[in-house]
Design an enzyme around this catalytic site. Structure first.
Site, short mmCIF file in Angstrom:
data_model
loop_
_atom_site.label_atom_id
_atom_site.label_comp_id
_atom_site.label_asym_id
_atom_site.label_seq_id
_atom_site.Cartn_x
_atom_site.Cartn_y
_atom_site.Cartn_z
CG ASN A 66 -1.78 1.29 1.22
OD1 ASN A 66 -2.57 1.54 0.31
ND2 ASN A 66 -1.55 2.13 2.21
CG ASP A 126 -0.13 -4.78 5.52
OD1 ASP A 126 -0.64 -5.21 6.56
OD2 ASP A 126 0.23 -3.59 5.37
CG ASP A 182 -1.39 6.61 -8.79
OD1 ASP A 182 -2.39 5.87 -8.89
OD2 ASP A 182 -1.23 7.64 -9.48
CG ASP A 236 -6.05 5.07 -2.57
OD1 ASP A 236 -5.23 4.21 -2.24
OD2 ASP A 236 -6.09 5.55 -3.72
CE1 TYR A 286 -20.93 -12.67 21.81
CE2 TYR A 286 -20.92 -15.07 21.85
CZ TYR A 286 -20.86 -13.89 21.14
OH TYR A 286 -20.76 -13.91 19.78
CG HIS A 326 -5.96 0.96 3.41
ND1 HIS A 326 -6.81 1.91 3.93
CD2 HIS A 326 -5.71 0.08 4.41
CE1 HIS A 326 -7.04 1.62 5.21
NE2 HIS A 326 -6.39 0.51 5.51
CD GLU A 358 -4.54 -6.15 7.65
OE1 GLU A 358 -4.74 -5.67 8.76
OE2 GLU A 358 -3.82 -5.60 6.79
CG ASP A 413 -1.83 5.37 -0.58
OD1 ASP A 413 -2.14 4.68 0.41
OD2 ASP A 413 -2.29 5.18 -1.72
CA CA Z 1 -3.67 3.09 -0.97
#
Ligand code: CA
Length: 484
Positions: free
Chosen positions: A103, A232, A203, A195, A303, A236, A262, A201
């Site tokens: 990411n 990972d 592109d 994102d 619970y 995003h 994830e 970050d």
């Molecule tokens: Ca991103």
């Protein structure tokens, strides 16, 4: 075929001693003996400083080989030590899945000047400033690597946003202004558009970036002889890129490449939609199940245990799921802290390890213990019997008895391939309990003992093949067939 189990072989607070790949190598045989079949290793790629856990990634091509960011080795050791560990794991029949951080990038070599706008952190679609120039940390030249493996150099045109203006020290989410550049539309919608997570970050609408990262992945798989990835922070990352990226790796490597992503979102509908969008070409962690465990561990007897699997990914998409109890993010002191209370841990492990569905993942911190400011002893002695129960007994048809808020149970009838297999599990979050469960007339008279050691009696099936299986309050008993 035996049941699969994965181990996440790290926790956040491992010592920064460069010995972790050697520890992994030393454990290979032991893990194999317990039926562990896959190992998720921490990001082996160089982070932005010594002691980096690996998520503030600097150089994808530096696996502990170049003198960059203060050392040749990573927190975990050198590339050579990692290759040796993987070799030994393979000799013991274990698959190796590497943590892949795509990411963002951190720890740039130089700043450069470019134009940005600031956005509202809780709604990144809202611009809250006029365009202005910043000195951003976005130039990655990797001088210590000197173009070995790849001569690709990163600059601001390959990123969407960054978090700091070096000329003023100001911090925020600064979206980069350049031709056609915008947030990806194909990311999680939390905070307007999710994102951006941290650092610079990447592109994934940029062709040069796409090609470079795809090329890197093939080099990475070959260089380390990997069997899979743990991806990972995929919520995003542009999901169309992710789908193509995974397909590309799978088509280009001859093996049955395993990919677990994830996507940390508790709404199971979002997880299901993601799986559908990427054509089910990867698997997701069951985040909802983790939070059910967390909640159950906090509420105790209040619970309703019969609902423990409700709205979980494992109950809705059993073929594309990795189940877990805790991980390096949910552990105490970490970004997604939601650590399952101690008393419930073994109950939660029984649920992920002893049922038919899901590829369970045990957490290093739960097995070997957690270091750092909130240390926690490992639960090796409690987990080993469950792993053995999974490896030797937990096979065949499953029948659930989720019929009481405080005492639930299930049986698995065993199969031909695993001699004397079959299991009866009873869980209580209240008082001592009993569950009458039935294996059928064919096995009438068989005797069971509790492999956890919590209950000491022997239980024998009556003429119908049923029995009252017992459990202590606030615990689990795992009844397996006693060999004659
Ligand atoms: Ca991103």
């Amino acid at each position: 075929m035996d049941n699969y189990v994965m181990i996440q072989f790290f926790e956040w607070y491992l010592p920064d001693d460069g010995k972790h790949w050697n520890r992994l190598k030393a454990e290979a045989k032991h893990l194999a003996s317990l039926g562990v079949s896959g190992v998720w290793i921490p990001p082996p790629t160089k982070g932005s400083g010594t002691g980096s856990v690996g998520y503030n990634i600097y150089d994808l091509y530096d696996l502990g080989e170049f003198d960059q960011k203060g050392s040749v080795r990573t927190k975990y050791g050198t590339k050579e030590e990692l290759k040796e560990a993987i070799e030994i794991l393979h000799q013991n029949g274990l698959k190796v899945y590497a943590d892949v951080v795509l990411n963002h990038k951190a720890g740039a070599d130089e700043t450069e000047r470019f134009k940005v706008v600031e956005v509202n952190p809780s709604d990144r679609t809202k611009i809250i400033s006029e365009p202005f120039e910043i000195d951003g940390w976005t130039k990655f030249n990797f001088p210590g690597r000197a173009d070995k493996y790849s001569s690709f150099k990163w600059n601001y045109t390959y990123f969407v946003a960054t978090d700091k203006d070096d000329s003023t020290g100001r911090e925020g989410i600064f979206k980069i202004i350049a031709d056609g550049k915008d947030w990806s539309d194909n990311v999680d919608s939390e905070n307007g558009n999710y994102d951006y997570l941290m650092f610079a970050d990447i592109d994934y609408n940029n062709e040069s970036v796409i090609n470079e990262v795809k090329q890197w992945s093939l080099w990475f798989v070959k260089e380390l002889n990997l069997d899979g990835f743990r991806l990972d922070a995929i919520k995003h990352i542009d999901e169309k890129f992710m789908r193509d990226f995974v397909n590309n790796v799978r088509v280009s490597t001859s093996k049955d490449f395993y990919v677990i992503g994830e996507y940390w979102n508790v709404e199971v509908a979002k997880l299901e939609k993601y799986l559908d969008d990427v054509d089910y070409n990867l698997n997701l962690f069951d985040v909802t199940l983790h939070y059910n465990f967390f909640e159950a561990s906090k509420k105790g007897r209040d619970y309703d245990l019969s609902k423990i699997l409700e709205n979980t990914l494992v109950s809705l998409n059993p073929l594309n799921v990795v189940t877990l109890v805790d991980n390096h993010d949910s552990q105490k002191g970490q970004s997604l802290e939601s650590c399952v209370e101690d008393w419930f841990k073994i109950i939660a492990y029984a649920i992920i390890l002893l049922r038919k569905d899901g590829y369970p993942c045990i957490f290093y911190g739960d097995y070997y213990g957690i270091q750092g400011e909130n240390p926690m002893p490992g639960k090796k002695e409690l987990l080993d019997p469950l792993l053995i129960a999974r490896k030797n007994f937990s096979y065949g048809e499953q029948i659930d008895y989720f019929d009481h808020p405080n005492v639930i149970g299930w049986i698995r009838k065993g199969d031909e391939e695993h001699k004397e297999s079959g299991i009866a599990v009873v869980i209580s979050n209240g008082e001592d309990g009993i569950k009458n469960m039935c294996f059928g007339k064919e096995v009438a008279g068989k005797s069971f003992y509790d492999i956890t050691g919590n209950r000491k009696e022997i239980i024998t099936l009556n003429e119908d093949g049923a029995a009252n299986f017992t459990v202590q309050g606030g615990s689990v008993s795992v009844w397996v067939i006693k060999k004659e």
